[in-house]
Design an enzyme around this catalytic site. Sequence first.
Site, PDB file in Angstrom:
ATOM      1  N   ASP A 160       0.624  -1.465  -0.264  1.00 39.57           N
ATOM      2  CA  ASP A 160      -0.390  -0.295   0.056  1.00 39.57           C
ATOM      3  C   ASP A 160       0.729   1.279   0.154  1.00 39.57           C
ATOM      4  O   ASP A 160       1.696   1.148   0.567  1.00 39.57           O
ATOM      5  CB  ASP A 160      -0.504   0.383   1.096  1.00 39.57           C
ATOM      6  CG  ASP A 160      -2.054   1.059   1.040  1.00 39.57           C
ATOM      7  OD1 ASP A 160      -2.648   1.385  -0.160  1.00 39.57           O
ATOM      8  OD2 ASP A 160      -1.602   1.966   1.741  1.00 39.57           O
ATOM      9  N   GLU A 219       1.171   5.630   0.852  1.00 43.24           N
ATOM     10  CA  GLU A 219      -0.010   7.061   0.440  1.00 43.24           C
ATOM     11  C   GLU A 219       0.628   8.397  -0.557  1.00 43.24           C
ATOM     12  O   GLU A 219       1.796   8.102  -0.574  1.00 43.24           O
ATOM     13  CB  GLU A 219       0.044   7.495   2.160  1.00 43.24           C
ATOM     14  CG  GLU A 219      -0.485   7.010   3.222  1.00 43.24           C
ATOM     15  CD  GLU A 219      -1.779   6.943   2.584  1.00 43.24           C
ATOM     16  OE1 GLU A 219      -2.671   7.413   1.976  1.00 43.24           O
ATOM     17  OE2 GLU A 219      -2.548   5.212   2.857  1.00 43.24           O
ATOM     18  N   HIS A 233      -4.653  10.798   5.974  1.00 45.36           N
ATOM     19  CA  HIS A 233      -3.253  10.418   6.153  1.00 45.36           C
ATOM     20  C   HIS A 233      -2.900  11.359   7.403  1.00 45.36           C
ATOM     21  O   HIS A 233      -1.619   9.861   7.864  1.00 45.36           O
ATOM     22  CB  HIS A 233      -2.208   9.186   5.125  1.00 45.36           C
ATOM     23  CG  HIS A 233      -1.643  10.754   4.088  1.00 45.36           C
ATOM     24  ND1 HIS A 233      -1.044  12.074   4.704  1.00 45.36           N
ATOM     25  CD2 HIS A 233      -2.162  11.271   2.762  1.00 45.36           C
ATOM     26  CE1 HIS A 233      -0.808  12.810   3.540  1.00 45.36           C
ATOM     27  NE2 HIS A 233      -1.377  12.313   2.393  1.00 45.36           N
ATOM     28  N   HIS A 275      -5.061   6.698   7.198  1.00 48.36           N
ATOM     29  CA  HIS A 275      -5.500   6.104   6.648  1.00 48.36           C
ATOM     30  C   HIS A 275      -3.956   5.923   6.788  1.00 48.36           C
ATOM     31  O   HIS A 275      -2.855   6.992   6.777  1.00 48.36           O
ATOM     32  CB  HIS A 275      -5.413   6.392   4.680  1.00 48.36           C
ATOM     33  CG  HIS A 275      -6.384   6.089   4.249  1.00 48.36           C
ATOM     34  ND1 HIS A 275      -6.626   5.269   2.915  1.00 48.36           N
ATOM     35  CD2 HIS A 275      -7.716   6.438   4.703  1.00 48.36           C
ATOM     36  CE1 HIS A 275      -8.079   5.808   2.905  1.00 48.36           C
ATOM     37  NE2 HIS A 275      -8.683   5.447   4.191  1.00 48.36           N
ATOM     38  N   ASP A 323      -1.801  -0.184   6.377  1.00 49.71           N
ATOM     39  CA  ASP A 323      -3.159  -0.719   5.226  1.00 49.71           C
ATOM     40  C   ASP A 323      -3.082  -2.091   4.842  1.00 49.71           C
ATOM     41  O   ASP A 323      -4.004  -2.419   4.808  1.00 49.71           O
ATOM     42  CB  ASP A 323      -3.629   0.888   4.549  1.00 49.71           C
ATOM     43  CG  ASP A 323      -4.945   1.695   5.616  1.00 49.71           C
ATOM     44  OD1 ASP A 323      -4.954   1.545   6.358  1.00 49.71           O
ATOM     45  OD2 ASP A 323      -4.792   2.643   4.251  1.00 49.71           O
TER      46      ASP A 323
END
Length: 239
Positions: free
Chosen positions: A8, A10, A58, A154, A159
């Site tokens: 994952d 960001e 985030h 997030h 995640d």
Amino acid sequence: MKRQIILDTETTGLEWQNGDRLIEIGCVEMVGRKRTGRQLHRFVNPEREVPEGAVAIHGITTEFLADKPKFRDVAAEFVDFVRDAELVIHNAAFDVGFIDNELNLIGLPLLRTITSGPPIDTVRMARDMFPGKRANLDALCERFGIDNTHREFHGALRDAELLVEVYLAMTRGQESLIIDLEPDAAAVRSAAPTRVSGALRRVQASDAERSEHERVLAEIDKASGGATVWRAIEPVTPA
């Protein structure tokens, strides 16, 4: 055994084409559908401001990232970690687009040439399994009873760890299809024959049990994209 990386990211925004950049990478390694304990987690200085709208999602600010390494400084470590692995990503096109952009900016090969092939996209899997239902990570955690109460913001590693649980839940039952074709020879030799006296009672599944069995098979077949073998085999009618 298959090596998978659940990944994952960001970012500063939604579109790398308009100058948005990567700010966090989280990777969790699995081999044979089990966590190995290896993971990769890095924050990255995007060399630009992080908009307030992105911070609200985030919680990662420009100030926090100011002393973090740039992507070029962690690229070799990242490439080594994902090399030859199968990637599992939620909304793969988004993350792959950002990572490929970062790799391209420093002259490195794109992800598809580094990993074992196209990533598994759990968003597409969820939409196939649950048509018309929400397919975001929070909704899937709720559907599968996965605790995500710690997910205030997030976060790439957080995640990725949740996605491990979601992916295993979505593909539940596949591990039971792996048959050990080489049983322990010593155990086979030492096993004493079993004597059975009297008549054997024949037990057949009820209509409800057969229906539930077919439902589970159909679910596994759908999750595999129709790749299961038993659908191609003619059913055997009991004598």
